[in-house]
Design a protein around this motif. Structure first.
Motif, PDB file in Angstrom:
ATOM      1  N   LYS A   1      11.626 -40.103  60.280  1.00 52.02           N
ATOM      2  CA  LYS A   1      11.409 -38.758  60.816  1.00 52.02           C
ATOM      3  C   LYS A   1      12.563 -37.824  60.478  1.00 52.02           C
ATOM      4  N   ASP A   2      13.732 -38.362  60.195  1.00 58.54           N
ATOM      5  CA  ASP A   2      14.865 -37.532  59.796  1.00 58.54           C
ATOM      6  C   ASP A   2      14.645 -36.893  58.429  1.00 58.54           C
ATOM      7  N   TYR A   3      13.696 -37.406  57.681  1.00 56.76           N
ATOM      8  CA  TYR A   3      13.429 -36.881  56.345  1.00 56.76           C
ATOM      9  C   TYR A   3      12.487 -35.689  56.362  1.00 56.76           C
ATOM     10  N   ILE A   4      11.769 -35.487  57.458  1.00 52.95           N
ATOM     11  CA  ILE A   4      10.820 -34.383  57.540  1.00 52.95           C
ATOM     12  C   ILE A   4      11.581 -33.068  57.507  1.00 52.95           C
ATOM     13  N   GLY A   5      11.085 -32.136  56.693  1.00 48.07           N
ATOM     14  CA  GLY A   5      11.711 -30.822  56.594  1.00 48.07           C
ATOM     15  C   GLY A   5      11.812 -30.376  55.150  1.00 48.07           C
ATOM     16  N   MET A   6      12.598 -29.340  54.937  1.00 44.85           N
ATOM     17  CA  MET A   6      12.734 -28.730  53.614  1.00 44.85           C
ATOM     18  C   MET A   6      13.924 -29.320  52.864  1.00 44.85           C
TER      19      MET A   6
ATOM     20  N   ASN B   1       2.806 -34.719  58.655  1.00 46.47           N
ATOM     21  CA  ASN B   1       1.522 -35.393  58.474  1.00 46.47           C
ATOM     22  C   ASN B   1       1.456 -36.197  57.171  1.00 46.47           C
ATOM     23  N   ASN B   2       2.623 -36.548  56.621  1.00 42.60           N
ATOM     24  CA  ASN B   2       2.743 -37.309  55.373  1.00 42.60           C
ATOM     25  C   ASN B   2       2.175 -36.563  54.164  1.00 42.60           C
ATOM     26  N   ARG B   3       2.257 -35.252  54.220  1.00 40.52           N
ATOM     27  CA  ARG B   3       1.921 -34.396  53.083  1.00 40.52           C
ATOM     28  C   ARG B   3       3.209 -33.700  52.648  1.00 40.52           C
ATOM     29  N   TYR B   4       3.225 -33.275  51.391  1.00 37.78           N
ATOM     30  CA  TYR B   4       4.364 -32.472  50.933  1.00 37.78           C
ATOM     31  C   TYR B   4       3.846 -31.249  50.204  1.00 37.78           C
TER      32      TYR B   4
ATOM     33  N   TYR C   1       3.012 -27.818  43.662  1.00 38.97           N
ATOM     34  CA  TYR C   1       2.501 -29.187  43.763  1.00 38.97           C
ATOM     35  C   TYR C   1       2.337 -29.539  45.226  1.00 38.97           C
ATOM     36  N   GLN C   2       1.253 -30.217  45.529  1.00 40.31           N
ATOM     37  CA  GLN C   2       1.000 -30.696  46.885  1.00 40.31           C
ATOM     38  C   GLN C   2       0.435 -32.100  46.800  1.00 40.31           C
ATOM     39  N   GLY C   3       0.671 -32.896  47.837  1.00 38.24           N
ATOM     40  CA  GLY C   3       0.133 -34.241  47.845  1.00 38.24           C
ATOM     41  C   GLY C   3       0.590 -35.020  49.059  1.00 38.24           C
TER      42      GLY C   3
END
Length: 85
Positions: A10-15, A30-33, A44-46
């Motif tokens: 969860k520490d990885y979530i963000g910009m 939500n495990n999307r980027y 790019y999205q995925g």
């Protein structure tokens, strides 16, 4: 040699942003980027999956890539990303 502590996913979530700010890589909860390049928003999205300090990407066209988090830095596809506060 002391083994590195695995950071919490969860520490990885963000910009995440390259030093020059040209590439902006947002990891959503939500495990999307969503990746922007220059003036091109959502270039790019995925989906992404994080296991330990390793991240796997699969964009919506089917292209795959991976990366590694180390000492608060994301190394991905030859690029270096820093997390925005």
């Amino acid at each position: 040699m002391e083994q590195e502590t695995t950071e919490i996913s969860k520490d990885y979530i963000g910009m995440w942003v390259t030093k020059d700010g040209n590439i902006r890589h947002e990891l959503l909860p939500n495990n999307r980027y969503d990746e922007a390049r220059g003036n091109r928003k959502s270039a790019y999205q995925g989906d992404y999956t994080i296991i330990g300090n390793h991240i796997d990407y699969k964009d919506d066209t089917g292209f795959t890539a991976d990366g590694e988090f180390k000492n608060g830095i994301l190394y991905h596809a030859g690029m270096v990303f820093y997390k925005e506060n």
